[in-house]
Scaffold this active site. Structure first.
Site, mmCIF file in Angstrom:
data_model
loop_
_atom_site.group_PDB
_atom_site.id
_atom_site.type_symbol
_atom_site.label_atom_id
_atom_site.label_comp_id
_atom_site.label_asym_id
_atom_site.label_seq_id
_atom_site.Cartn_x
_atom_site.Cartn_y
_atom_site.Cartn_z
ATOM 1 C CG HIS A 1 36.883 36.284 37.898
ATOM 2 N ND1 HIS A 1 36.265 35.378 37.084
ATOM 3 C CD2 HIS A 1 37.538 35.559 38.828
ATOM 4 C CE1 HIS A 1 36.522 34.156 37.500
ATOM 5 N NE2 HIS A 1 37.305 34.220 38.553
HETATM 6 C C1 UD1 Z 1 38.467 34.517 43.900
HETATM 7 C C2 UD1 Z 1 39.335 33.276 43.764
HETATM 8 C C3 UD1 Z 1 39.237 32.759 42.335
HETATM 9 C C4 UD1 Z 1 37.798 32.563 41.913
HETATM 10 C C5 UD1 Z 1 37.000 33.829 42.164
HETATM 11 C C6 UD1 Z 1 35.542 33.590 41.881
HETATM 12 C C7 UD1 Z 1 41.405 33.166 45.111
HETATM 13 C C8 UD1 Z 1 42.869 33.371 45.102
HETATM 14 N N1 UD1 Z 1 40.748 33.580 44.005
HETATM 15 O O1 UD1 Z 1 39.014 35.507 43.051
HETATM 16 O O2 UD1 Z 1 39.895 31.505 42.239
HETATM 17 O O3 UD1 Z 1 37.755 32.225 40.554
HETATM 18 O O4 UD1 Z 1 37.134 34.220 43.541
HETATM 19 O O5 UD1 Z 1 34.850 34.778 41.704
HETATM 20 O O6 UD1 Z 1 40.877 32.648 46.060
HETATM 21 N N2 UD1 Z 1 35.660 42.085 46.015
HETATM 22 C C9 UD1 Z 1 34.597 42.879 46.352
HETATM 23 N N3 UD1 Z 1 33.506 42.287 46.901
HETATM 24 C C10 UD1 Z 1 33.422 40.956 47.144
HETATM 25 C C11 UD1 Z 1 34.522 40.165 46.807
HETATM 26 C C12 UD1 Z 1 35.637 40.743 46.235
HETATM 27 O O7 UD1 Z 1 34.617 44.092 46.147
HETATM 28 O O8 UD1 Z 1 32.387 40.474 47.639
HETATM 29 C C13 UD1 Z 1 36.843 42.741 45.357
HETATM 30 C C14 UD1 Z 1 37.869 43.237 46.344
HETATM 31 O O9 UD1 Z 1 38.401 44.415 45.821
HETATM 32 C C15 UD1 Z 1 38.917 42.141 46.296
HETATM 33 C C16 UD1 Z 1 38.843 41.655 44.872
HETATM 34 O O10 UD1 Z 1 37.471 41.759 44.514
HETATM 35 O O11 UD1 Z 1 40.188 42.612 46.642
HETATM 36 C C17 UD1 Z 1 39.305 40.242 44.690
HETATM 37 O O12 UD1 Z 1 38.627 39.346 45.563
HETATM 38 P P1 UD1 Z 1 39.310 37.941 45.977
HETATM 39 O O13 UD1 Z 1 38.322 37.106 46.698
HETATM 40 O O14 UD1 Z 1 40.613 38.185 46.610
HETATM 41 O O15 UD1 Z 1 39.656 37.286 44.592
HETATM 42 P P2 UD1 Z 1 38.750 37.039 43.314
HETATM 43 O O16 UD1 Z 1 39.372 37.752 42.183
HETATM 44 O O17 UD1 Z 1 37.319 37.298 43.637
HETATM 45 N N1 UDP Z 2 27.915 33.610 38.043
HETATM 46 C C1 UDP Z 2 26.796 34.223 38.605
HETATM 47 N N2 UDP Z 2 26.598 35.561 38.372
HETATM 48 C C2 UDP Z 2 27.445 36.307 37.614
HETATM 49 C C3 UDP Z 2 28.588 35.670 37.066
HETATM 50 C C4 UDP Z 2 28.799 34.331 37.300
HETATM 51 O O1 UDP Z 2 26.002 33.562 39.280
HETATM 52 O O2 UDP Z 2 27.196 37.503 37.456
HETATM 53 C C5 UDP Z 2 28.142 32.173 38.304
HETATM 54 C C6 UDP Z 2 28.436 31.331 37.093
HETATM 55 O O3 UDP Z 2 27.242 30.895 36.500
HETATM 56 C C7 UDP Z 2 29.236 30.189 37.671
HETATM 57 C C8 UDP Z 2 29.984 30.844 38.809
HETATM 58 O O4 UDP Z 2 29.321 32.072 39.079
HETATM 59 O O5 UDP Z 2 28.424 29.158 38.184
HETATM 60 C C9 UDP Z 2 31.400 31.081 38.402
HETATM 61 O O6 UDP Z 2 32.017 31.907 39.320
HETATM 62 P P1 UDP Z 2 33.277 32.786 38.955
HETATM 63 O O7 UDP Z 2 33.286 33.070 37.511
HETATM 64 O O8 UDP Z 2 33.247 33.931 39.889
HETATM 65 O O9 UDP Z 2 34.479 31.859 39.400
HETATM 66 P P2 UDP Z 2 35.251 30.607 38.754
HETATM 67 O O10 UDP Z 2 34.254 29.612 38.287
HETATM 68 O O11 UDP Z 2 36.109 31.138 37.654
HETATM 69 O O12 UDP Z 2 36.099 30.129 39.874
#
Ligand code: UD1
Ligand code: UDP
Length: 384
Positions: free
Chosen positions: A219
Site C-alpha cells: 500500500h
Molecule cells: C495511510 C497513511 C499510511 C498508513 C496507511 C495504513 C498517511 C499519509 N498515510 O495511507 O501512513 O500506512 O494509511 O493503511 O496518512 N481509500 C479508500 N477507502 C478507505 C481509505 C482509503 O478507498 O477507507 C483509498 C482512497 O482512494 C484514498 C487512498 O485509499 O485516496 C489512500 O488513502 P489515505 O488514507 O490517503 O492513505 P493510505 O495510503 O491509506
Molecule cells: N491488517 C489487517 N487486514 C488486512 C491487512 C492488514 O487487519 O487486510 C492489519 C495488519 O495486521 C497490521 C495493520 O493492519 O496490524 C497494518 O496496517 P497497514 O498495513 O494498513 O499500515 P502500516 O502498518 O503500514 O502503517
C-alpha cells in the site's frame, strides 16, 4: 479524573488503539477518561468498522468524517475538527499513534493550544523524507511532551535529533520525557492470537493449506503510485508463484486496488485473473489477518505493522521498501529489504524460504507496553 483525547483515523491506528483502550478498561478507568476521536481518514467498512466490532474497541465519541483528499486538505480538515473538540472537552492531553496525517494533525492542533501530546511509536525514522510518514513522524515527535519509543533504535534516533533522554526537568513540550516501552502491537498480537485461532475461518474459506502459502500486502505510495514499481512487484509475485508453486494471498488495500486499475499492464492483469493460486481478496479483519500471518510460510509486504507481525509470528519477511524503520529485523536476518526490484524480490523470497537458522530475540518488549504507557501518562496527568 483526567481526560485524554485519543486520535485514530487509519487502519493501523484503530488496531493499535485497542491495546490502550483495553488496558484503560482493565486498570486505569479510575484515573483516565478516554474520549476517542476518529478522523475518518479510513472509512470503508473493512478498513475501519470491522476492527471496532471484533477487537471490542469503544466507539468514537466523534467522527470527523474527513475522508480522502490531498495531504494539506486532509490534514487541515482534521486539525480544525480536533481543535474544536480539544477546547470543548477541556482535555488534559492528546494521545496520538504512529505517523499518518491524522497523527500530525493531532500533534499540531494540540501543541499550539498548549495541550500536551503523548506520542506512541515515537522516534521511528526511515531517513527518507519522500515518505509523507517521515515528515509526519518528525514533526509530531518535536511537539510532543511524552515520547513512547517501541525500540532502542527509536530512542537513539530521538537522541540524535537533540532530544534529551534525561528526565531531570519536568516533562514539557520543551523538555519532553522519552520512554522505551516496547511495541503495543505485540500486546495485540499476543492477545488476539488465541481469539483468531478460535474464530477465524479464513484458511478454509480460501482453501489454504497451513504453511503452504505466501501472504502479501502492498500500500505504500512509492509502490502504488509508481507505474514501474507496481508492475515490477506484480511481475515478481507471478514469478514467485510459478517457481515455488505456493499459493499467494493478497488482501488488497483500497489505494492499491485503485492504482492497479490505472497502472498495471494488460498482460499482468490477464495473468492475475487466470491464476487460481494468486488470491486477491478485499482487506480482512484483524482475526483473519493474524490467522493468515500465523499460518503463512513467508510474508511479503511494505506495511510497517505487517513487518513486525511477521517477526512476532516467526515468519520470514521480504520488505518491499528500500529502507525500514524496523531495522532490527533486517539486522537479525529475519527480513530482507527488496524494494520494488523484481529480481531482488524473487531472490530474497527464495533465500528466506530456504533459510532455517532464524532467531527471535525480544526486540519489541514483553507485550505489556500499553500498561507502561498508561502508567506514565497517569503519573504525568496527576502532577499537571
Ligand atoms: C495511510 C497513511 C499510511 C498508513 C496507511 C495504513 C498517511 C499519509 N498515510 O495511507 O501512513 O500506512 O494509511 O493503511 O496518512 N481509500 C479508500 N477507502 C478507505 C481509505 C482509503 O478507498 O477507507 C483509498 C482512497 O482512494 C484514498 C487512498 O485509499 O485516496 C489512500 O488513502 P489515505 O488514507 O490517503 O492513505 P493510505 O495510503 O491509506
Ligand atoms: N491488517 C489487517 N487486514 C488486512 C491487512 C492488514 O487487519 O487486510 C492489519 C495488519 O495486521 C497490521 C495493520 O493492519 O496490524 C497494518 O496496517 P497497514 O498495513 O494498513 O499500515 P502500516 O502498518 O503500514 O502503517
Amino acid at each position: 479524573m483526567k481526560k485524554i483525547i485519543t486520535i485514530i483515523g487509519a487502519r493501523p491506528q484503530i488496531i493499535k488503539s485497542s491495546a490502550i483502550s483495553r488496558a484503560i478498561k482493565n486498570s486505569f478507568s479510575h484515573i483516565l477518561d478516554e474520549i476517542i476521536v476518529h478522523t475518518g481518514q479510513h472509512y470503508d467498512e473493512n478498513m475501519s468498522e470491522v476492527f471496532f466490532t471484533e477487537m471490542n474497541i469503544p466507539l468514537p465519541k466523534y467522527n470527523l468524517k474527513v475522508g480522502s483528499s490531498s495531504h494539506a486538505n486532509q490534514t487541515s480538515e482534521i486539525m480544525k475538527g480536533i481543535e474544536e473538540i480539544l477546547i470543548s472537552e477541556e482535555a488534559n492531553g492528546i494521545l496520538i499513534y504512529g505517523d499518518t496525517n491524522s497523527t500530525l494533525a493531532g500533534a499540531i492542533a494540540a501543541s499550539k493550544i498548549h495541550i500536551p501530546v503523548f506520542h506512541v511509536e515515537a522516534g521511528l525514522r526511515s531517513f527518507n523524507k519522500s515518505m509523507p510518514e517521515e515528515i509526519n513522524r518528525i514533526m509530531s515527535d518535536h511537539v510532543s511532551t511524552l515520547l513512547f519509543c517501541p525500540t532502542e533504535t527509536a530512542l537513539r534516533n530521538l537522541k540524535n535529533e537533540g532530544i534529551s533522554l534525561s528526565h531531570t526537568q519536568k516533562a514539557s513540550i520543551d523538555t519532553p520525557h522519552v520512554y522505551l516501552c516496547g511495541d503495543i502491537m505485540l500486546d495485540n498480537s499476543l492477545y488476539f492470537s488465541k481469539l483468531s485461532d478460535e474464530n477465524s475461518t479464513i484458511l478454509s474459506e480460501l482453501n489454504l493449506e497451513k504453511n503452504n502459502f505466501i501472504l502479501v500486502t502492498i500500500h505504500r505510495n512509492a509502490n502504488t503510485d509508481d507505474k514501474t514499481n507496481l508492475n515490477s512487484i506484480f511481475t515478481a509475485l507471478i514469478q514467485i508463484q510459478k517457481e515455488t508453486n505456493l499459493d499467494i494471498v493478497l488482501p488488497l488495500h483500497p489505494r492499491t486496488k485503485k492504482m492497479m486499475a490505472e497502472y498495471l499492464d494488460e498482460t499482468i492483469i490477464i495473468e492475475l485473473e487466470k491464476s487460481k493460486k494468486i488470491k486477491i481478496i478485499p482487506p480482512v479483519g484483524f482475526l483473519d489477518i493474524i490467522s493468515l500471518e500465523k499460518n503463512s510460510k513467508l510474508i511479503i509486504t511494505d506495511s510497517g505493522g505487517m513487518q513486525k507481525e511477521a517477526f512476532f509470528f516467526q515468519k520470514p519477511c521480504v520488505i518491499l521498501r528500500p529502507e525500514t524503520e524496523w531495522i532490527e529485523i533486517v539486522e537479525n536476518g529475519n527480513a530482507i529489504l527488496a524494494n520494488a526490484d523484481e529480481q531482488k524480490i524473487v531472490e530474497s523470497t527464495l533465500i528466506l524460504l530456504n533459510k532455517t537458522d532464524f532467531t527471535y530475540p525480544e526486540l519489541y518488549g514483553d507485550g505489556k507496553g500499553a500498561d507502561f504507557i498508561l502508567t506514565k501518562i497517569s503519573e504525568y496527568c496527576q502532577i499537571n
